[in-house]
Enzyme design. Structure first.
Site, PDB file in Angstrom:
ATOM      1  N   GLY A 152     -37.353  19.300  -2.250  1.00  0.00           N
ATOM      2  CA  GLY A 152     -35.650  20.086  -2.666  1.00  0.00           C
ATOM      3  C   GLY A 152     -35.043  20.261  -1.108  1.00  0.00           C
ATOM      4  O   GLY A 152     -34.372  20.025  -1.245  1.00  0.00           O
ATOM      5  N   GLY A 153     -36.596  20.126   0.266  1.00  0.00           N
ATOM      6  CA  GLY A 153     -35.388  20.268   0.997  1.00  0.00           C
ATOM      7  C   GLY A 153     -35.029  18.993   1.783  1.00  0.00           C
ATOM      8  O   GLY A 153     -34.944  18.997   3.033  1.00  0.00           O
ATOM      9  N   ASP A 190     -35.989  40.928  -8.042  1.00  0.00           N
ATOM     10  CA  ASP A 190     -36.789  40.386  -6.795  1.00  0.00           C
ATOM     11  C   ASP A 190     -37.385  41.962  -6.192  1.00  0.00           C
ATOM     12  O   ASP A 190     -37.492  42.794  -6.977  1.00  0.00           O
ATOM     13  CB  ASP A 190     -35.972  40.753  -5.721  1.00  0.00           C
ATOM     14  CG  ASP A 190     -36.219  39.897  -4.003  1.00  0.00           C
ATOM     15  OD1 ASP A 190     -35.935  38.490  -3.331  1.00  0.00           O
ATOM     16  OD2 ASP A 190     -37.207  41.299  -3.788  1.00  0.00           O
ATOM     17  N   GLU A 212     -50.623  18.970  -4.468  1.00  0.00           N
ATOM     18  CA  GLU A 212     -50.421  17.567  -4.367  1.00  0.00           C
ATOM     19  C   GLU A 212     -50.389  16.951  -2.754  1.00  0.00           C
ATOM     20  O   GLU A 212     -51.403  17.055  -2.157  1.00  0.00           O
ATOM     21  CB  GLU A 212     -48.648  18.044  -3.284  1.00  0.00           C
ATOM     22  CG  GLU A 212     -48.092  19.604  -4.118  1.00  0.00           C
ATOM     23  CD  GLU A 212     -47.087  19.808  -3.219  1.00  0.00           C
ATOM     24  OE1 GLU A 212     -46.643  19.365  -2.149  1.00  0.00           O
ATOM     25  OE2 GLU A 212     -46.459  20.494  -3.707  1.00  0.00           O
ATOM     26  N   HIS A 222     -41.630  17.796  -3.951  1.00  0.00           N
ATOM     27  CA  HIS A 222     -41.758  18.584  -3.369  1.00  0.00           C
ATOM     28  C   HIS A 222     -40.279  17.738  -2.685  1.00  0.00           C
ATOM     29  O   HIS A 222     -40.851  17.903  -0.591  1.00  0.00           O
ATOM     30  CB  HIS A 222     -43.344  18.891  -2.505  1.00  0.00           C
ATOM     31  CG  HIS A 222     -42.647  20.047  -1.860  1.00  0.00           C
ATOM     32  ND1 HIS A 222     -44.210  20.651  -1.782  1.00  0.00           N
ATOM     33  CD2 HIS A 222     -42.212  20.610  -0.962  1.00  0.00           C
ATOM     34  CE1 HIS A 222     -43.916  22.097  -0.843  1.00  0.00           C
ATOM     35  NE2 HIS A 222     -42.272  22.274  -1.002  1.00  0.00           N
ATOM     36  N   ASP A 243     -40.420  21.003  -8.450  1.00  0.00           N
ATOM     37  CA  ASP A 243     -40.630  20.187  -7.569  1.00  0.00           C
ATOM     38  C   ASP A 243     -42.152  20.194  -6.817  1.00  0.00           C
ATOM     39  O   ASP A 243     -42.386  19.836  -5.292  1.00  0.00           O
ATOM     40  CB  ASP A 243     -39.218  20.643  -6.543  1.00  0.00           C
ATOM     41  CG  ASP A 243     -39.554  20.242  -5.386  1.00  0.00           C
ATOM     42  OD1 ASP A 243     -39.749  18.831  -5.643  1.00  0.00           O
ATOM     43  OD2 ASP A 243     -39.130  20.898  -4.445  1.00  0.00           O
ATOM     44  N   SER A 254     -40.505  26.905  -5.672  1.00  0.00           N
ATOM     45  CA  SER A 254     -40.679  27.894  -4.838  1.00  0.00           C
ATOM     46  C   SER A 254     -41.663  26.870  -4.472  1.00  0.00           C
ATOM     47  O   SER A 254     -42.531  26.281  -2.799  1.00  0.00           O
ATOM     48  CB  SER A 254     -40.579  28.813  -5.048  1.00  0.00           C
ATOM     49  OG  SER A 254     -41.072  29.099  -6.481  1.00  0.00           O
ATOM     50  N   ILE A 256     -32.861  31.504  -0.505  1.00  0.00           N
ATOM     51  CA  ILE A 256     -32.426  29.989  -1.791  1.00  0.00           C
ATOM     52  C   ILE A 256     -32.258  31.238  -2.328  1.00  0.00           C
ATOM     53  O   ILE A 256     -30.602  30.288  -2.634  1.00  0.00           O
ATOM     54  CB  ILE A 256     -33.536  29.293  -1.816  1.00  0.00           C
ATOM     55  CG1 ILE A 256     -34.333  28.272  -0.514  1.00  0.00           C
ATOM     56  CG2 ILE A 256     -33.272  28.777  -3.367  1.00  0.00           C
ATOM     57  CD1 ILE A 256     -34.913  27.951  -0.813  1.00  0.00           C
TER      58      ILE A 256
HETATM   59  P1  NAI Z   1     -37.262  34.380   1.271  1.00  0.00           P
HETATM   60  O1  NAI Z   1     -38.008  34.556   1.856  1.00  0.00           O
HETATM   61  O2  NAI Z   1     -36.270  34.291   1.794  1.00  0.00           O
HETATM   62  O3  NAI Z   1     -36.687  34.672  -0.177  1.00  0.00           O
HETATM   63  C1  NAI Z   1     -38.152  35.396  -1.055  1.00  0.00           C
HETATM   64  C2  NAI Z   1     -37.789  36.344  -1.883  1.00  0.00           C
HETATM   65  O4  NAI Z   1     -38.887  36.489  -3.432  1.00  0.00           O
HETATM   66  C3  NAI Z   1     -37.648  37.488  -0.823  1.00  0.00           C
HETATM   67  O5  NAI Z   1     -36.467  38.057  -1.364  1.00  0.00           O
HETATM   68  C4  NAI Z   1     -38.997  38.091  -2.005  1.00  0.00           C
HETATM   69  O6  NAI Z   1     -38.710  39.255  -1.606  1.00  0.00           O
HETATM   70  C5  NAI Z   1     -38.962  37.115  -3.354  1.00  0.00           C
HETATM   71  N1  NAI Z   1     -40.370  37.916  -3.696  1.00  0.00           N
HETATM   72  C6  NAI Z   1     -41.188  37.573  -3.495  1.00  0.00           C
HETATM   73  N2  NAI Z   1     -42.174  38.152  -4.305  1.00  0.00           N
HETATM   74  C7  NAI Z   1     -41.655  38.416  -4.876  1.00  0.00           C
HETATM   75  C8  NAI Z   1     -41.576  38.932  -6.436  1.00  0.00           C
HETATM   76  N3  NAI Z   1     -42.759  38.388  -7.003  1.00  0.00           N
HETATM   77  N4  NAI Z   1     -40.964  38.763  -7.477  1.00  0.00           N
HETATM   78  C9  NAI Z   1     -39.955  38.590  -7.335  1.00  0.00           C
HETATM   79  N5  NAI Z   1     -39.482  39.017  -5.892  1.00  0.00           N
HETATM   80  C10 NAI Z   1     -40.298  38.330  -5.495  1.00  0.00           C
HETATM   81  O7  NAI Z   1     -37.618  32.383   1.154  1.00  0.00           O
HETATM   82  P2  NAI Z   1     -36.507  31.314   0.986  1.00  0.00           P
HETATM   83  O8  NAI Z   1     -36.451  30.591   2.008  1.00  0.00           O
HETATM   84  O9  NAI Z   1     -35.465  31.855  -0.267  1.00  0.00           O
HETATM   85  O10 NAI Z   1     -37.808  30.387  -0.541  1.00  0.00           O
HETATM   86  C11 NAI Z   1     -37.748  30.424  -1.579  1.00  0.00           C
HETATM   87  C12 NAI Z   1     -38.898  30.163  -1.622  1.00  0.00           C
HETATM   88  O11 NAI Z   1     -38.667  28.159  -1.888  1.00  0.00           O
HETATM   89  C13 NAI Z   1     -40.366  29.449  -1.046  1.00  0.00           C
HETATM   90  O12 NAI Z   1     -41.517  29.970  -1.688  1.00  0.00           O
HETATM   91  C14 NAI Z   1     -40.869  28.276   0.096  1.00  0.00           C
HETATM   92  O13 NAI Z   1     -41.585  28.090   0.516  1.00  0.00           O
HETATM   93  C15 NAI Z   1     -40.298  27.632  -1.530  1.00  0.00           C
HETATM   94  N6  NAI Z   1     -39.169  26.173  -0.544  1.00  0.00           N
HETATM   95  C16 NAI Z   1     -39.307  25.049  -1.520  1.00  0.00           C
HETATM   96  C17 NAI Z   1     -39.027  24.429  -0.538  1.00  0.00           C
HETATM   97  C18 NAI Z   1     -39.109  22.577  -1.536  1.00  0.00           C
HETATM   98  O14 NAI Z   1     -38.879  21.973  -0.754  1.00  0.00           O
HETATM   99  N7  NAI Z   1     -39.160  22.741  -2.651  1.00  0.00           N
HETATM  100  C19 NAI Z   1     -38.348  23.615   0.241  1.00  0.00           C
HETATM  101  C20 NAI Z   1     -37.947  24.893   1.065  1.00  0.00           C
HETATM  102  C21 NAI Z   1     -38.371  26.418   0.705  1.00  0.00           C
END
Ligand code: NAI
Length: 406
Positions: free
Chosen positions: A291-292, A178, A266, A289, A261, A236, A159
């Site tokens: 976002g997706g 990151d 929740e 919630h 979000d 997130s 994302i």
């Molecule tokens: P992803 O796993 O591709 O990316 C997460 C990134 O965060 C990784 O690059 C990781 O190295 C980095 N990271 C982890 N801890 C960290 C920290 N303390 N400081 C800096 N970087 C850190 O995940 P993706 O697909 O990008 O999803 C991101 C978030 O969005 C997840 O928490 C997921 O659950 C949430 N999400 C929320 C949705 C919604 O409806 N609001 C829908 C889809 C995902």
């Protein structure tokens, strides 16, 4: 192509999975049954005996008890992002592959973030509130273009990096932090610490994953470091952020606005009351919630997971499996294939190849992957393995599951 010996692959799709999944699996020749709601543990245990492929979303709990009754189950499709509802170690021990849709809703989250960044930067929520109260205020004070503003992305995964690309097309300057090494896309600037990022940008947006160490990662100290007048977004995970601290910085005017979000608590279902320290603040956008949650994401999830199930069933392909070793296999041309999930101990491959050599079976190609306690080897052979060979391989103490694909 169904595995040898199976007349028909039975698919059970629960929880109103998108019809594109049904279409894709039916067109593969599978027998698909759908069910609108989730099934409880006992009901599912009763029902799952003749099911080869099971599709669920987040409500159905796939427990060890259910898996014990699922003797024919090859794979489970989680038609969603998370897989907490599945007992993954129990599935792995039985050689049941699990797939999900890790990035089908990435774009939807990114678009919501962009919408909120623009809405807050233009103070749309305050303007709209005033208009509903009969107040006509054309003042430009505090309203900005996003072009030229500095966006700080914490977590540059699926994302975060996609947001980076779209934000740049709007003329924003992107900074990111990151914990892992990530390729900086376009003109994005990598920050070496979260502190550096917080002090550099006008908008901070969290896109990290939910690993336990991230709990409470953003609190009083982090908000205090943000530049005066900046904006905060979290789409997130709810438990990452101290909402009381966020409220304090909004009320003091230190932050110009926020969009949230996801929440530590929740409501489980529609109609249950929503409680949050952030309620009642006009410059804080609250969304449930979502976002997706778009129709496009649901459709993409349907197609993505169904195609993973199909490729695993037909070819043994485990690419992006949540629990089995990942093997992205080249297309199979003519060969017969042995797909062998086994306990990952030294010497298994040598034993398999010894058995094949002993029975005069020629190996045309072979691929091995391991993941923790499980190994997965695909062996392409010139002709179908005789029943005797398959039986010897099945009887190896390390074998978890052997399938013959032809
Ligand atoms: P992803 O796993 O591709 O990316 C997460 C990134 O965060 C990784 O690059 C990781 O190295 C980095 N990271 C982890 N801890 C960290 C920290 N303390 N400081 C800096 N970087 C850190 O995940 P993706 O697909 O990008 O999803 C991101 C978030 O969005 C997840 O928490 C997921 O659950 C949430 N999400 C929320 C949705 C919604 O409806 N609001 C829908 C889809 C995902």
């Amino acid at each position: 192509m169904a595995p040898t010996g199976d007349d028909k692959i039975n698919v059970l799709l629960l929880e109103n999975i998108h019809p594109d999944a049904t279409g894709l699996l039916s067109s593969a020749g599978f027998h698909v049954e759908t069910h609108d709601g989730a099934l409880g543990e006992d009901e599912l245990a009763e029902r799952v005996g003749d099911v080869h492929l099971l599709g669920i979303r987040s409500t159905t709990q796939l427990t060890e008890k259910v898996l014990d009754r699922a003797g024919n189950l090859l794979a489970v499709g989680a038609f969603c992002i998370g897989t907490n509802q599945i007992d993954l170690p129990a599935a792995t021990r039985r050689g049941v592959a699990v797939f999900n849709a890790p990035f089908s809703n990435t774009r939807s989250v990114v678009e919501l973030a962009i919408a909120e960044i623009i809405a807050l930067t233009r103070r749309l929520t305050d303007k709209s509130r005033d208009m509903h109260a009969g107040i006509w205020d054309k003042s430009a004070a505090g309203s900005h273009e996003v072009r030229g503003r500095r966006l700080g992305i914490v977590g540059y995964g699926n994302i975060g990096s996609q947001l980076s690309v779209l934000a740049e097309t709007l003329g924003m300057s992107v900074y990111f932090y990151d914990i892992n090494d990530k390729l900086a896309l376009g003109n994005a600037v990598r920050c070496s610490s979260i502190e550096e990022l917080l002090e550099s940008v006008d908008i901070v947006t969290l896109h990290v994953d939910g690993r336990p160490g991230n709990s409470g990662m953003f609190g009083e100290a982090e908000f205090a470091r943000m530049r005066p007048g900046s904006i905060f977004l979290n789409l997130s995970r709810g438990f990452l952020v101290d909402h009381q601290a966020l409220r304090g910085h909004i009320e003091s005017g230190h932050l110009a606005g926020a969009a949230v979000d996801v929440f530590p608590r929740e409501p489980k279902r529609r109609g249950e009351p929503f409680e949050s320290e952030l309620r009642g603040l006009s410059n804080v956008i609250l969304t449930p919630h979502v976002g997706g949650s778009t129709e496009e994401a649901q459709q993409d999830i349907g197609r993505f997971v169904a195609s993973k199930l199909r490729h695993y069933t037909d070819d043994g392909n485990t690419s992006l499996s949540v629990n089995l070793p990942e093997l992205a296999l080249p297309e199979r041309v003519g060969a017969h294939r042995l797909a062998h999930v086994h306990v990952n101990t030294p010497g298994v491959l040598a034993t398999i190849n010894g058995v094949l050599a002993e029975h005069g079976v020629n190996i045309e190609g072979q691929f091995l992957g391991t993941r923790g306690e499980v190994g997965y080897v695909i062996t392409d052979i010139g002709a179908p393995a005789a029943d005797k060979v398959a039986q010897v391989l099945r009887e190896m103490p390390e074998t978890i599951r052997l399938r013959q694909l032809s």
